[in-house]
Design a protein around this motif. Structure first.
Motif, PDB file in Angstrom:
ATOM      1  N   LEU A   1     -12.784  -6.309 -13.179  1.00 35.27           N
ATOM      2  CA  LEU A   1     -12.405  -5.772 -14.492  1.00 35.27           C
ATOM      3  C   LEU A   1     -10.893  -5.785 -14.161  1.00 35.27           C
ATOM      4  O   LEU A   1     -10.117  -6.240 -15.216  1.00 35.27           O
ATOM      5  N   LEU A   2     -10.366  -5.071 -13.355  1.00 35.63           N
ATOM      6  CA  LEU A   2      -8.790  -5.243 -13.248  1.00 35.63           C
ATOM      7  C   LEU A   2      -8.354  -6.499 -13.122  1.00 35.63           C
ATOM      8  O   LEU A   2      -7.219  -6.767 -13.619  1.00 35.63           O
ATOM      9  N   LYS A   3      -8.963  -7.603 -12.311  1.00 39.67           N
ATOM     10  CA  LYS A   3      -8.473  -8.872 -12.289  1.00 39.67           C
ATOM     11  C   LYS A   3      -8.401  -9.642 -13.475  1.00 39.67           C
ATOM     12  O   LYS A   3      -7.640 -10.115 -13.956  1.00 39.67           O
ATOM     13  N   THR A   4      -9.586  -9.185 -14.346  1.00 41.15           N
ATOM     14  CA  THR A   4      -9.699  -9.616 -15.372  1.00 41.15           C
ATOM     15  C   THR A   4      -8.429  -9.506 -16.502  1.00 41.15           C
ATOM     16  O   THR A   4      -7.747 -10.122 -17.241  1.00 41.15           O
ATOM     17  N   GLU A   5      -8.099  -7.928 -16.584  1.00 43.67           N
ATOM     18  CA  GLU A   5      -7.255  -7.500 -17.150  1.00 43.67           C
ATOM     19  C   GLU A   5      -5.843  -7.854 -16.850  1.00 43.67           C
ATOM     20  O   GLU A   5      -4.890  -8.115 -17.560  1.00 43.67           O
TER      21      GLU A   5
ATOM     22  N   LYS B   1      -5.434 -10.853 -15.861  1.00 43.37           N
ATOM     23  CA  LYS B   1      -5.220 -12.172 -16.202  1.00 43.37           C
ATOM     24  C   LYS B   1      -4.800 -13.185 -15.119  1.00 43.37           C
ATOM     25  O   LYS B   1      -3.932 -13.951 -14.965  1.00 43.37           O
ATOM     26  N   GLY B   2      -5.666 -12.915 -13.817  1.00 45.59           N
ATOM     27  CA  GLY B   2      -5.404 -13.883 -12.923  1.00 45.59           C
ATOM     28  C   GLY B   2      -4.704 -13.498 -11.719  1.00 45.59           C
ATOM     29  O   GLY B   2      -4.254 -13.906 -10.663  1.00 45.59           O
ATOM     30  N   ALA B   3      -3.678 -12.405 -12.136  1.00 47.88           N
ATOM     31  CA  ALA B   3      -2.641 -11.861 -11.114  1.00 47.88           C
ATOM     32  C   ALA B   3      -3.436 -11.247 -10.037  1.00 47.88           C
ATOM     33  O   ALA B   3      -4.303 -10.724 -10.181  1.00 47.88           O
ATOM     34  N   GLU B   4      -2.821 -11.409  -8.876  1.00 52.80           N
ATOM     35  CA  GLU B   4      -3.350 -10.815  -7.600  1.00 52.80           C
ATOM     36  C   GLU B   4      -3.401  -9.129  -7.800  1.00 52.80           C
ATOM     37  O   GLU B   4      -2.538  -8.590  -8.174  1.00 52.80           O
ATOM     38  N   VAL B   5      -4.447  -8.605  -7.228  1.00 48.07           N
ATOM     39  CA  VAL B   5      -4.625  -7.241  -7.250  1.00 48.07           C
ATOM     40  C   VAL B   5      -4.080  -6.465  -5.958  1.00 48.07           C
ATOM     41  O   VAL B   5      -4.411  -7.218  -4.905  1.00 48.07           O
ATOM     42  N   SER B   6      -3.138  -5.669  -6.125  1.00 44.12           N
ATOM     43  CA  SER B   6      -2.368  -4.977  -5.149  1.00 44.12           C
ATOM     44  C   SER B   6      -3.293  -4.176  -4.508  1.00 44.12           C
ATOM     45  O   SER B   6      -4.194  -3.521  -4.808  1.00 44.12           O
ATOM     46  N   ALA B   7      -2.924  -3.704  -3.165  1.00 36.61           N
ATOM     47  CA  ALA B   7      -3.559  -2.691  -2.210  1.00 36.61           C
ATOM     48  C   ALA B   7      -3.671  -1.337  -3.030  1.00 36.61           C
ATOM     49  O   ALA B   7      -4.391  -0.527  -3.139  1.00 36.61           O
ATOM     50  N   GLU B   8      -2.399  -1.071  -3.629  1.00 38.08           N
ATOM     51  CA  GLU B   8      -2.135   0.267  -4.535  1.00 38.08           C
ATOM     52  C   GLU B   8      -3.201   0.326  -5.660  1.00 38.08           C
ATOM     53  O   GLU B   8      -3.912   1.247  -5.850  1.00 38.08           O
ATOM     54  N   GLN B   9      -3.422  -0.752  -6.308  1.00 43.53           N
ATOM     55  CA  GLN B   9      -4.278  -0.851  -7.384  1.00 43.53           C
ATOM     56  C   GLN B   9      -5.739  -0.550  -7.014  1.00 43.53           C
ATOM     57  O   GLN B   9      -6.603   0.053  -7.396  1.00 43.53           O
ATOM     58  N   GLU B  10      -6.242  -1.441  -5.706  1.00 42.23           N
ATOM     59  CA  GLU B  10      -7.506  -1.090  -5.153  1.00 42.23           C
ATOM     60  C   GLU B  10      -7.686   0.244  -4.655  1.00 42.23           C
ATOM     61  O   GLU B  10      -8.923   0.858  -4.972  1.00 42.23           O
ATOM     62  N   ILE B  11      -6.678   0.990  -4.181  1.00 46.03           N
ATOM     63  CA  ILE B  11      -6.775   2.513  -3.909  1.00 46.03           C
ATOM     64  C   ILE B  11      -7.206   3.379  -4.990  1.00 46.03           C
ATOM     65  O   ILE B  11      -7.887   4.126  -4.999  1.00 46.03           O
ATOM     66  N   ALA B  12      -6.267   2.808  -6.009  1.00 46.11           N
ATOM     67  CA  ALA B  12      -6.472   3.771  -7.153  1.00 46.11           C
ATOM     68  C   ALA B  12      -7.798   3.675  -8.035  1.00 46.11           C
ATOM     69  O   ALA B  12      -8.360   4.737  -8.180  1.00 46.11           O
ATOM     70  N   ILE B  13      -8.194   2.417  -7.471  1.00 45.08           N
ATOM     71  CA  ILE B  13      -9.712   2.421  -8.111  1.00 45.08           C
ATOM     72  C   ILE B  13     -10.686   2.952  -7.412  1.00 45.08           C
ATOM     73  O   ILE B  13     -11.586   3.804  -7.993  1.00 45.08           O
ATOM     74  N   LEU B  14     -10.534   3.017  -6.107  1.00 44.13           N
ATOM     75  CA  LEU B  14     -11.488   3.786  -5.213  1.00 44.13           C
ATOM     76  C   LEU B  14     -11.330   5.167  -5.594  1.00 44.13           C
ATOM     77  O   LEU B  14     -12.307   6.125  -5.533  1.00 44.13           O
ATOM     78  N   GLN B  15     -10.282   5.856  -5.638  1.00 47.23           N
ATOM     79  CA  GLN B  15      -9.963   7.214  -5.785  1.00 47.23           C
ATOM     80  C   GLN B  15     -10.655   7.478  -7.197  1.00 47.23           C
ATOM     81  O   GLN B  15     -11.123   8.618  -7.304  1.00 47.23           O
ATOM     82  N   ARG B  16     -10.304   6.710  -8.090  1.00 50.68           N
ATOM     83  CA  ARG B  16     -10.865   6.890  -9.627  1.00 50.68           C
ATOM     84  C   ARG B  16     -12.284   7.152  -9.279  1.00 50.68           C
ATOM     85  O   ARG B  16     -13.152   8.044 -10.150  1.00 50.68           O
TER      86      ARG B  16
END
Length: 148
Positions: free
Chosen positions: A35-39, A41-56
């Protein structure tokens, strides 16, 4: 290896082991990453964003666990707890209370904070520096304790 690749491998393992709880938790994580990758629009997902997803996701499961436990729905609470434990494995190592206190003390010294009125300065810096290593609630509680 990115979190997405790690999760994909873990999903395969959970399928082979027929671990329904882990499979459900991992599929939910994968869904959020896609979902984050779709939002983005193909940009690379950063490690900080991945951590934020897990924390949420951990926070959501913790909240659900507390609500189910309060309502006496232990069957559902156990599922939430188990999924939370699966997701926690993919976060970076968490700070101990002593390590958190040391980090907050260092941040207080760097920002020049002296009273509880300076909590905003401390929280802003601490949230950025300690992202993924602990949750915001723990940061806030420790900062308030040290500034009082």
């Amino acid at each position: 290896m990115s979190l997405e690749n790690t999760i994909n491998e873990a999903i395969k393992t959970a399928m082979k082991e027929k671990d329904k709880v882990a499979l459900d938790a991992l599929r939910a994580v994968k869904s959020q990453i896609l979902l984050l990758k779709t939002e983005a629009k193909g940009a690379e997902v950063s490690a900080e964003q991945e951590i934020a997803i897990l924390q949420r996701m951990i926070k959501q499961r913790k909240d659900s666990f507390e609500q189910f436990a309060a309502q006496g729905r232990n069957d559902l609470a156990e599922v939430e707890e188990a999924q939370m434990q699966v997701i926690i494995k993919y976060l970076p190592a968490q700070l101990s209370t002593e390590e958190l206190e040391a980090e907050i003390r260092k941040i207080i010294a760097e920002t020049g904070a002296e009273t509880i009125k300076d909590l905003g300065k401390v929280m802003g810096t601490a949230s950025k520096l300690l992202a993924g290593k602990t949750d915001g609630k723990s940061i806030s509680e420790m900062a308030k304790k040290l500034l009082s």
